[in-house]
Each structure stands twice: as structure tokens, then as C-alpha cells.
Write a protein that holds these residues in place. Sequence first.
Motif, mmCIF file in Angstrom:
data_model
loop_
_atom_site.group_PDB
_atom_site.id
_atom_site.type_symbol
_atom_site.label_atom_id
_atom_site.label_comp_id
_atom_site.label_asym_id
_atom_site.label_seq_id
_atom_site.Cartn_x
_atom_site.Cartn_y
_atom_site.Cartn_z
ATOM 1 N N ALA A 1 30.900 38.987 11.660
ATOM 2 C CA ALA A 1 32.312 39.158 11.344
ATOM 3 C C ALA A 1 33.166 38.882 12.573
ATOM 4 N N LEU A 2 32.635 39.276 13.738
ATOM 5 C CA LEU A 2 33.362 39.038 14.978
ATOM 6 C C LEU A 2 33.481 37.540 15.241
ATOM 7 N N ASP A 3 32.387 36.822 14.998
ATOM 8 C CA ASP A 3 32.421 35.364 15.148
ATOM 9 C C ASP A 3 33.514 34.764 14.280
ATOM 10 N N ARG A 4 33.549 35.226 13.029
ATOM 11 C CA ARG A 4 34.494 34.638 12.083
ATOM 12 C C ARG A 4 35.929 34.959 12.500
ATOM 13 N N LEU A 5 36.108 36.201 12.903
ATOM 14 C CA LEU A 5 37.451 36.633 13.296
ATOM 15 C C LEU A 5 37.912 35.883 14.553
ATOM 16 N N THR A 6 36.980 35.746 15.518
ATOM 17 C CA THR A 6 37.309 35.010 16.738
ATOM 18 C C THR A 6 37.746 33.594 16.392
ATOM 19 N N ARG A 7 36.992 33.001 15.481
ATOM 20 C CA ARG A 7 37.274 31.644 15.060
ATOM 21 C C ARG A 7 38.664 31.560 14.428
ATOM 22 N N GLU A 8 38.948 32.512 13.550
ATOM 23 C CA GLU A 8 40.232 32.504 12.844
ATOM 24 C C GLU A 8 41.399 32.648 13.808
ATOM 25 N N VAL A 9 41.250 33.589 14.744
ATOM 26 C CA VAL A 9 42.349 33.797 15.697
ATOM 27 C C VAL A 9 42.464 32.591 16.629
ATOM 28 N N SER A 10 41.320 32.083 17.078
ATOM 29 C CA SER A 10 41.341 30.960 18.020
ATOM 30 C C SER A 10 41.989 29.725 17.414
ATOM 31 N N GLN A 11 41.808 29.565 16.101
ATOM 32 C CA GLN A 11 42.402 28.397 15.440
ATOM 33 C C GLN A 11 43.917 28.442 15.476
ATOM 34 N N GLU A 12 44.471 29.617 15.657
ATOM 35 C CA GLU A 12 45.925 29.750 15.620
ATOM 36 C C GLU A 12 46.542 29.742 17.008
ATOM 37 N N LEU A 13 45.708 29.631 18.037
ATOM 38 C CA LEU A 13 46.236 29.638 19.400
ATOM 39 C C LEU A 13 46.123 28.245 20.007
ATOM 40 N N ARG A 14 47.184 27.827 20.608
ATOM 41 C CA ARG A 14 47.240 26.477 21.161
ATOM 42 C C ARG A 14 46.636 26.443 22.556
ATOM 43 N N CYS A 15 45.836 25.436 22.801
ATOM 44 C CA CYS A 15 45.213 25.290 24.113
ATOM 45 C C CYS A 15 46.273 24.810 25.102
ATOM 46 N N PRO A 16 46.474 25.573 26.217
ATOM 47 C CA PRO A 16 47.575 25.231 27.126
ATOM 48 C C PRO A 16 47.347 23.951 27.916
ATOM 49 N N VAL A 17 46.099 23.585 28.132
ATOM 50 C CA VAL A 17 45.856 22.404 28.967
ATOM 51 C C VAL A 17 45.581 21.157 28.132
#
Lengths: 142, 202, 676
Positions: A27-43
Motif C-alpha cells: 500500500a505504501l508503494d502504491r501511495l508513494t507512486r500516487e503522490v509522486s505522480q502529482e509532484l513535478r520534478c524540479p530539475v
Amino acid sequence: MTGGVQAVLLALVLLVQPPAAAVDSAALDRLTREVSQELRCPVCQGESIQESPAELAQEMKGVVREQLAAGRTPDEVKAYFVGRYGEWILLRPTTTGVNLMLYWLPPIVMIAGGAVVVLLARRWIRASRLATPTPSPTPDDA
Amino acid sequence: MNWKRAAMGTAAIAPLVALLAFGMTRNPKEILSPLPGRAAPDFALAVMPMDVTDGAPEPASTDTVRLADRRGRIQVVNYYASWCLACRDEHPVLSALAPRYAARGVDFVGIVYKDSPSAMRRWIVQMGGQTYPALLDPSARSAIDYGLYGVPETVFIGADGRVVKKYIGPVTHQVLTSTLDSLIALAPAPPVQPVPADTVVR
Amino acid sequence: MRELGYAAILVGLLLAAAGTVLAAVITRRDGRAPEYLKAITYAVAGLLTVSTLAMVLALVTNDFSVSYVAQVGSRATPLDIKIISLWSALEGSILFWGWVLGLYAAAVVYTQRRRDDAAIGYATGTLLGVLTFFLLLMALPANPFGLVNPAPADGPGPNPLLQNHYLMAVHPPLLYLGYVGMTVPFAFAIGALASGTLDNQWSRSTRRWTVTAWTFLSAAIVAGMWWSYEVLGWGGYWAWDPVENASFMPWLTATAFIHSTMVEERRGMLKAWNVTLVIATFLLTMLGTFLTRSGVVISVHAFADGPIGMYFLAFIAVVLVFSIALLAGRSELLRTDSRIDALASRETAFLFNNLLLTVFTFTVLLGTLFPLVGEAVRGVKVSVGAPFFNRMTVPIIVALIFLMGVGPALPWRKAAPGELRRKVLAPVVALVLAAVATLFFTRAPYVVIGYSFVAFALTSNLQEYFFGARARMQALGENFATALGRLVVSNPRRYGGYLAHIGIFAMAFGIIGSSVYLTEREATVRRGETIAVGDYALRYAETWGREEPHRYVIGADIVVSKRGVVIDTLTPRMNFYATQAQPIPTPAVKSSLKEDLYLTLMAFERDGSTVTLKAIVEPTVAWVWIGGLLIMIGGFFAAFAKGGPTSPRPPRTAGDRPQQREAVAEDAVELEEATV
């Protein structure tokens, strides 16, 4: 009597189970994935930190995972990044203020456009009934 | 000529063109940092040992810089790396100004961003040395805490522990002196509020 | 070479500008197109060809005194990549654009050589006008033939991302053929508006050009998706990047036009709307070019920003004002006697199709430009990325797929109740079966709806081939295969169109599977160690390095086994270019119709002791490419095959027997689809 036993059992369960373990690994993997998809990579250029192979994006994913594992909610994790990078970091803008335009205009255009289409179609159907009481039986060749 | 239709068409399109013209005046790469005015995120980072012979095993660092311990002094935090070309422009300026401002209550630190200590050491020697400590941040956690977009970036922190300014790109002599002079001239600021609770985003 | 190339541009600019003015003035005076416009167009196309060849020659011969070569060339670059460097940076891409437009203009003039009416005069003038703009760019702000003195001994070479895959030789030319091709329908629309001859002629001559450009654009978009899948290393193929959106928006409006123009042909209505769609499509291509080249948005694809943005913005404004004035001035001619017989008819289906596609375009445009709005209103930079676009557009896509199933089942004019029931039966059965089958493994509403709508629409389109063929079998006694073949050939537009629909369904199928059921794992592996992802076991065997002329390559050999059996060795690589700090990955993909195994090398130890791998199992992703191929075949078939109901039918009585047979068969098919 039974209520008391239940309360004790519940308290025991809560004691035995540390809060961090409440989120299991998958569940943590999935949640990490979901949140990460919504954050823009700064570099990078428009990619999310989930997609980017950049080192900083990988580290940021690590931060996301750590904070989620520590029991923070996805919204709190996003707020952490907004506090550091500004709203720019969110790939899906917040539903507040002017941003509401983004979420409301397309449905409004769709509904207004749909109304126009229906009205026009009805007017055109009426026009056709008035012009030809009986539609021609042969197919149109044009 | 259907003037009504022409006017309607123009009215619908004009804002779009105006928006694009506005876009031309903006640089999409310039992003305002939300940090200025807030309490500076704390860090505790190991100082990179400088006197290591090339090829020798990396020694454990013996010294740590903790930001919280330096409250009361102005801080200049510079993120840099040996692979960063623009960092070559600013490094001599920083190294020259650090000793000059030390007496006036300003500390300089460099934080190594995504680089190996050996490469960084070689680069510093090549650049003619460095007058302030270089800190190691192998997991880039402090970089993320400071909302880093790339290197070089320089963060100015007031004596009260608040971020004053975040400068993106190679910092110049002029920017450094004017920012620091105005900070020093400033009367002691009110006590720092606790780190603001992150506003929840819907 | 430098002087020749630049001289050709300058002469071309003068000729094109003169041609534009002459086309407008003389056509207006005489009421017909002057003969020499053709010669001028051919000459401009020829000069642009000379200029392009001069640039290619300069690139191949390492002539670093030419500014563009000094910018993108290098001695170490292999020959094929030197040639495709033509479009790897701003100036070259403008030259390439101009050349493609010149060729299109020459092709238009050639295919319409028998016409000398005012409409073709103004249309040629419009093409020459757009050419003038591009030649002006090449003469002033984007001159590829600038002089570098002294010439450097070597150059940096093109952007590594573009050197990394053969698709970079395919995607940009296709994109330009599609993008630039949209200028032709625009020119026809302006020609028809200016001359006031908005008869069926304009939509007929426009249709084939639009379908051609649309097909190139579709192919380009899919090739671009494929490229990002094969090169960028994250296993995805569509990121809603501003520049992807820029290519997608004209595709959407062109798709709307291809459908609504059929209503105009059949019923003589929607003229104003169709003209607007064509103009909007052209303007969206210009907007896309503006976005990529002005530095207004950040994108993987954006070229270095330069002063060229101002020129594009001015040009867009001029075209807008000019088009609005023309549309308003001709509003009398655009008024049509619109009639529809029933709500349940193909006409109405197309109306809703256009509504959905317009809202789709609007949503994408809004999302793409919103960061500017946010900054203008609040002074805050916001990002609008994939999560927003997915949320907003998936419902529209689902509705479009449903409509693609309903449309073919509805006849023109009016559907008889029995007729509709007969045509909807099989698709509905397919929908229910697919929904039940999907419910066995998921409850996610979008997945269930997605798969079952795809099944519904696919059946509806497939049965059109079957019904058509059966009508021929009954009318002419042909066997099924012959009937099917002749049916498709007799009406390429229609059956090519259905094939394109089927391509979209294949893509939708692929996209659902690959985005919803993807399994991903990232791990650092020691040499000899094995990790599992999905059904696969991956053993890291060894790392190797190799010097290539223009780069250094690190590869990791990964032995792949499935259920204990070794099936392959995949080698994800990392490429180091001298000019780029970050290495560029080359993922290794094992593809099958069922699923792809996608490996990216994320990091490695110098001594080869460990590597960090990203392994993705992506189901049904191959169907996205298959769908793209079907769309391309369907589009080209519809654009180029001869025949179709709109071409004048041979007179029935004068025809010989085979023609008569064709006529009978066509009637049978028409009757089949158009009922009382």
C-alpha cells in the motif's frame, strides 16, 4: 462486561501495533507512486518525480515515502513540498481561487455547447418537418 | 459585413493574444520561492575533510555544522557542485567575501550537491581554495528542504533564522554585498515564530 | 554553399511576397487567377529546395562557417544523424518547415492546374503569403546561413536526445507533413471565402488534403509516443507536455472537420462552422509553433528561445484579424438552409462528435495556457500536468468512443426503429459480455466502462464491413471475400474511416491496460543476483562499456527468465555525450502482444558490482502502436484510394456492364445503410 473486555482488547491491539506499520509495504508503494505522480520534478522539464530518472527526483521520492511511512497523509506530504517549492511543484493545481477556472470552464462549455447543439438540432428538425411533410424515400446521393 | 459577428470574434480572441504577449515577457524558468519570510529549515551536515591525499580512502568527517546552533548570525548558504559550470563564476567571489564579512556577523557555508567528495576537493583546489566550510549532503535532503531547482543557488538567512532571499544562478559580488549590507544594517528582528504548520492542500 | 543557400532564401522571399500581392490584386481585378502564379509557386518551391539541399550539403561536409552547422554539427556525428540534424534546432527546423510548405504549395498548384477561378487564385495567394512569412523568418531572425568567421574547427553536435533513436528520423518529418499540411485546407478556406464561392467545390477539394495532413499528423503523434517510450526511460508514451498538446490540438480540430464536412456535403449545412474549424486548425499549428519556439512554456521539446516568438505572435494576430474579417464579411454566403430529419440520425451524431472534440480542444488549450493565466492574475507560477489532463479528458474520451460506436449504426437522415435495433444488437451484446468479463478482475469503474465501450464501438464498426459485404453478396451474387474487397475499394473514404476508428479502439485498449495494470519495480542488484517483477526473474550478469565515435555507452546484461526458463538477455544502456552532463538512457524492451518488459538502467557502480534497475511490466502496450498503424493505413486509404460516393458517378444508362454492376452494388449498400 463484554463492552469492557472489548475496550481492553482494542487498547491492546492499538498498543501492540505501532502506527508506522499501519501502512503495509504494498500500500505504501502504491501511495508513494500516487503522490509522486502529482509532484513535478524540479530539475526536469514537466515530468513528475515518479517518472524522472534524475537523482533529485529519486531522493524526493524517498522523502515522499518516508513521510507517508511516518503516517503523514498524501495532502500533508504535498503541502510539505508546496512549502519548499511553491504551487509550481503540483502537477494538478489546487481547486482554489482562479484555478477553479480550470476545473469548471470545460464542464460549463460542454453544457452550454450541448444546449446549443440540442436547440439547433430541434430547430433544424422543425424546419425539415415544415419543408417536407413526408421525407423522400430514396437515399441522398450527394 | 456582419460587424456584430466580427466584434464578437475579436472580443473572444483578443484576450488569448494578449495572454500570449504577456507570456513572452515572462521567463518560465524563473520561479518564486515560497521560502523568504519563513523560518529556515534546519540542517545538520558533515563538514567535508579537505586534507586528504588523492586515492586514499575517504575519512570520516569529524565536524558537523548545525544551522540551529548558528542563530544570531547571518548565514549565506551556497549550493554548488564540481560539474556545475556556472559555479565557477561565483566561487571566487564567495571565497573572497567570506572572510571580509566574518567579522560582521556573517557565516558562509557551501553545500555540495550531488557530487563525490573527491571530485569536489579536486575542484576546490583547482579554483584556488575555499575560505568557508564545504558541507556534504549525500541524500540531498537539505537541498529538497530548501526547494532547490539546480545549482548554483544561494540562500540568505537572517540573524533571526528566517530566510531572507533565495538567489537562483551564479551570485555576483554586487548581489552579495548589497544583500548582506542591508541585512547587517537592519535592526535586530523580532523573535522567530515556530515553523509554520504546512497549509493543507486540497 | 552558404551564399547559395541564403541567396535562394532572399530571392524566394521577394518572389513569394510579389506573388502574394499579385494573387490578391490581379485575381480581384480579373475575377480569375493569373496564369503566372503557378510559375511563381514552382519557383519558390524550387528555391526552397535549393536552400535545403545547400544546408544538408553544408552539414554533411562539416562546413562550420555556416552558423547552423557550427551550432548543431560535429565531425564525430555519423552521416545519417548529420542529415537529420537539419531539424534538430530552431533555424534548421524553420528551413525544413518552409521547404515542406513549398512542396505542398507546388503540389496544390499542380493538382489544381486546370483551374483558374478566383478561389484557386486566392488560395495560391494564401499559400504564398504563409511562405512569405516563413522566408522572412529565415531571412531575418532565424537565418540558418549566418557567417561564422573564423570558422570553428569542430562543433558540439546535435542534441543527444535526438541522436538516440532512429524514430527521430521519422517523427519530425511526419509531424511537419501533418502540421504544415494543415495550411492547404486553410488556403482553400480563405480562397473560398475571398472569392465568395462556398459551394461544394471547396469542401471537396479541401477534404482530401485535410485527410492527408491528418493522417501524417496522426502518424507523427504515434511515432512521437513511440519515441518517448523507447528513449525517455520512464515507460510512458504521453506526458501532456505543452508541445505534445500543441500537436494534439490541431489533430482534434482536424478530426472534427473531417466528420462535419460530411454533413456539409450531404446536407449543405454547417458551412460557417467548417470554415471556422479549418481556420482554427491552421491557427493551432501556428500557436504550437509559437509555444515551442518562443520560450513561453517549458517543455522537453522546446527549442532555445529567440526573438522569433514576436514574429509568430504578430503573424497569428494578423491571421486572426484577417480571418474574422473575412468570416464576418461573408456571413451572408455562410448562411445555410439547415435541416435535420430526426434526432436519431448520423447528422446529429456528427453534431455531438463535434461538440465533444471542441470541448476536448478547449480543455487541452486551457490546461496548456493556464500557467500564463495563473501568473497574470495571481503572479504565482502553477503547473498543469498529466494528473489534471487525465482527470479532465478521460470522460471526454470515453464519451467519444461510445459515440464512435453509435455513429456508424445510425443512418443518414432518419433511423427506422427496426433498422436501429438490428444494428445495435451485436454491439450491445459485445458491451455486456465485455463488461461481465472485466468485472471478473476489477471493479474500477473507468476500466469496466473503458473496456466495454471499446468492445461496443469495435463491434459496431466491424459489422459495417459485414453488412456492406452481405448487401453486395445478395445484390450481385459475389462471394464474401470478393464482396468485402470490392466494398472497401468502392468506398475508401467510408471504410478507411472505419479502419481508423478501429485503430483508435486498439489504442484505447492498449492505453487502458498499460496505464492501469502496470507493475513497476526499482532495485539495486548485485552481480549474479536475481530480482522478480511480475512473472519475470531478472538476473544481473555483467556491465560493459564501449567507446563510440560520438558517445560512450555503458550497458548492463540482464538475463530474463519467465517461470524458470531463460527467455532472453536484455541490455539497458546509458549513453554519455560530451556535451551533456546527464547521461541519456536507452531502455531495453521485450515486447509482445500481451505485455512488454521494460528495463531502464538507472545507476551503476564503476566496478560493475551493482546496478540500479527500473523494471516495468506493461500489459498490452503494443496495441497502442498497432492502433497507430491501423489509423495510418485507414487514413491513407481514405485520402488516396480512388472512388467514393462523392466522386461523380458514371451515368447509369451510358455505362458498360461492370460500371452498371458497380452502380447496382452501390445502391444496394446505400439502401442498406439509408432507410426510409
